[in-house]
Design a protein around this motif. Structure first.
Motif, short mmCIF file in Angstrom:
data_model
loop_
_atom_site.label_atom_id
_atom_site.label_comp_id
_atom_site.label_asym_id
_atom_site.label_seq_id
_atom_site.Cartn_x
_atom_site.Cartn_y
_atom_site.Cartn_z
N SER A 1 0.81 -1.22 0.00
CA SER A 1 0.00 0.00 0.00
C SER A 1 0.84 1.26 0.00
O SER A 1 0.50 2.25 -0.65
CB SER A 1 -0.93 0.01 1.23
N GLY A 2 1.93 1.24 0.76
CA GLY A 2 2.76 2.44 0.85
C GLY A 2 2.00 3.61 1.46
O GLY A 2 2.19 4.76 1.06
N ALA A 3 1.17 3.34 2.45
CA ALA A 3 0.33 4.38 3.05
C ALA A 3 1.03 5.07 4.20
O ALA A 3 2.03 4.58 4.74
CB ALA A 3 -0.99 3.77 3.53
N THR A 4 0.49 6.23 4.59
CA THR A 4 0.88 6.88 5.82
C THR A 4 -0.06 6.37 6.92
O THR A 4 -1.27 6.54 6.84
CB THR A 4 0.79 8.41 5.71
N VAL A 5 0.52 5.75 7.92
CA VAL A 5 -0.28 5.14 8.99
C VAL A 5 -0.03 5.96 10.27
O VAL A 5 1.11 6.07 10.73
CB VAL A 5 0.11 3.67 9.21
N ARG A 6 -1.11 6.52 10.81
CA ARG A 6 -0.99 7.42 11.96
C ARG A 6 -1.39 6.72 13.25
O ARG A 6 -2.36 5.97 13.27
CB ARG A 6 -1.87 8.66 11.76
N PHE A 7 -0.62 7.03 14.29
CA PHE A 7 -0.95 6.49 15.61
C PHE A 7 -2.17 7.21 16.14
O PHE A 7 -2.28 8.44 16.07
CB PHE A 7 0.24 6.66 16.56
N ALA A 8 -3.11 6.45 16.69
CA ALA A 8 -4.38 7.00 17.14
C ALA A 8 -4.21 7.88 18.38
O ALA A 8 -3.24 7.76 19.12
CB ALA A 8 -5.37 5.88 17.42
N ASP A 9 -5.19 8.75 18.59
CA ASP A 9 -5.21 9.62 19.77
C ASP A 9 -5.67 8.80 20.98
O ASP A 9 -6.76 8.24 20.99
CB ASP A 9 -6.18 10.78 19.53
N VAL A 10 -4.83 8.72 22.00
CA VAL A 10 -5.16 7.94 23.20
C VAL A 10 -5.40 8.84 24.41
O VAL A 10 -5.51 8.34 25.53
CB VAL A 10 -4.06 6.91 23.51
N GLU A 11 -5.51 10.13 24.18
CA GLU A 11 -5.70 11.06 25.29
C GLU A 11 -7.04 10.86 25.99
O GLU A 11 -7.22 11.24 27.14
CB GLU A 11 -5.61 12.51 24.78
#
Length: 402
Positions: free
Chosen positions: A92-102
């Protein structure tokens, strides 16, 4: 047997285990719902604070790190640059973002689970806790699972949240000194944030009659977490005059029993007695029970706040439907009251009050036993009211005579 399955829930020490984690290998921690693969670009938000445990090695195309955070690497874990070779299932070559855990809040009961002293999940179902007690109480042991990272918001109406112990990364911290030392380390500010502070005491409940949970000041946070943030509402109970147990967010059908007790009362022994003698009976297979010490506000003549008095609250609910809703719980409550009438003094129970709400009744008051003290209070209240009324009439007549 049924009894042997239920008894662990009555253990003196209660362990509460935190469910979410911020591990790199947990798919739900990423916006794509999967763990990044070799051709992906990993993106941590620059201004988000996070602690991330990495269990295994990963090849990545690129990775953007936050300004304030940590990657905790297990033995053999790490990151290498992707060399461009073919990686099955990763094109895929995607940008994978870490989710907001706040948003993971300490006072969200859905983020905790009860575990037994052996740290296995409690056997399902029959013993439950009211909502305020699903979150760690004053004398509970808190567990963050080994080889997991986390971030939890400890906003509270209290300046300090007291606990017996905290276990994290496989290490139990059970003294104020050990916990203070951990708080001075680099990881604690990344794991705990908010306006309150956790305090480890190392002490168990000193009273054999039990100890109140202590989460009432944050009851509104607990109910908001359960209902408010998602827009859910309490389900409409299928009974007349549903009951509102202390420490519970929603009204229920079934029965509640309030017990006044003497210094001889032993909460754990009494809970075991109810489990073995009643809850284990086949006719009560669909009944669930909660029992704990709570504090109930007392009022004078039902209006003027007087004090807060400890009592033992028993909540019984069942899986009956329609007109039968709550009837099994009502029958078990009646059996409990009968047992109190016969053995209450020996058990350290001075009085008991039962309330019921079923699909077939309009009255929420079912009855009571050992009511001499309650009756005296009612008589005194009535006499006070009559004296007050007599005084007013006397003054009125005296004024007319003048």
């Amino acid at each position: 047997t049924l009894v042997s399955l239920l008894l662990p829930a009555a253990a003196a020490t209660m362990y509460k285990q935190w469910i979410p984690n911020t591990n790199f290998e947990t798919g739900s921690n990423w916006d794509k719902g999967r763990v990044p693969c070799a051709s992906d670009v990993v993106h941590f938000e620059k201004n988000k604070v996070v602690s991330v445990f990495v269990r295994s090695p990963h090849a990545l195309t690129d990775m953007y790190l936050p300004l304030n955070g940590e990657l905790v690497l297990a033995s053999g874990a790490g990151f290498i640059a992707f060399d461009g070779s073919w990686d099955p299932g990763c094109d895929s070559g995607a940008t994978v973002r870490f989710a907001d855990v706040e948003h993971h809040a300490w006072f969200d009961p859905t983020l905790w689970q009860a575990v037994s002293p052996g740290r296995e999940l409690e056997p399902g179902g029959r013993i439950f806790s009211v909502d305020e007690e699903r979150v760690p109480c004053h004398y509970d042991d808190v567990i963050f699972q080994p080889e997991t990272s986390f971030r939890v918001n400890v906003d509270s109406s209290r300046r300090v949240i007291h606990l017996r112990s905290i276990s994290l990364m496989g290490q139990e911290l059970s003294s104020p000194e050990a916990w203070a030392s951990y708080l001075r380390g680099p990881s604690a500010p990344l794991q705990f944030h908010g306006n309150s502070t956790l305090q480890v005491t190392g002490t168990s409940c000193p009273d054999k009659s039990g100890c109140a949970c202590g989460n009432t000041p944050d009851g509104h946070r607990i109910c908001t977490a359960l209902l408010g943030t998602s827009g859910r509402q309490c389900p409409v109970p299928a009974c007349w005059s549903p009951l509102q147990p202390l420490g519970h967010c929603c009204r229920v059908c079934g029965a509640t029993i309030s017990l006044d007790f003497t210094p001889d009362f032993d909460l754990q022994k009494y809970r075991d007695r109810l489990v073995q003698a009643l809850l284990s009976q086949p006719k009560y297979a669909g009944v669930r029970m909660a029992i704990s010490k709570v504090h109930k506000a007392r009022t004078f003549l039902g209006v003027i706040p007087r004090s807060s008095t400890p009592l033992i609250q028993i909540v019984l609910i069942d899986d009956e439907v329609g007109a039968q809703t709550g009837t099994a719980a009502e029958q078990m409550a009646a059996d409990i009251m009968e047992d109190i009438a016969q053995h209450g003094e020996a058990l350290g129970i001075s009085s008991g009050k039962m309330e019921v709400a079923t699909g077939s009744t309009f009255s929420g008051q079912a009855g009571s036993h050992a009511l001499s003290r309650i009756t005296v209070e009612m008589v005194l209240g009535l006499l006070f009211g009559l004296l007050l009324l007599g005084g007013i009439l006397f003054l009125y007549r005296k004024a007319n005579l003048r």
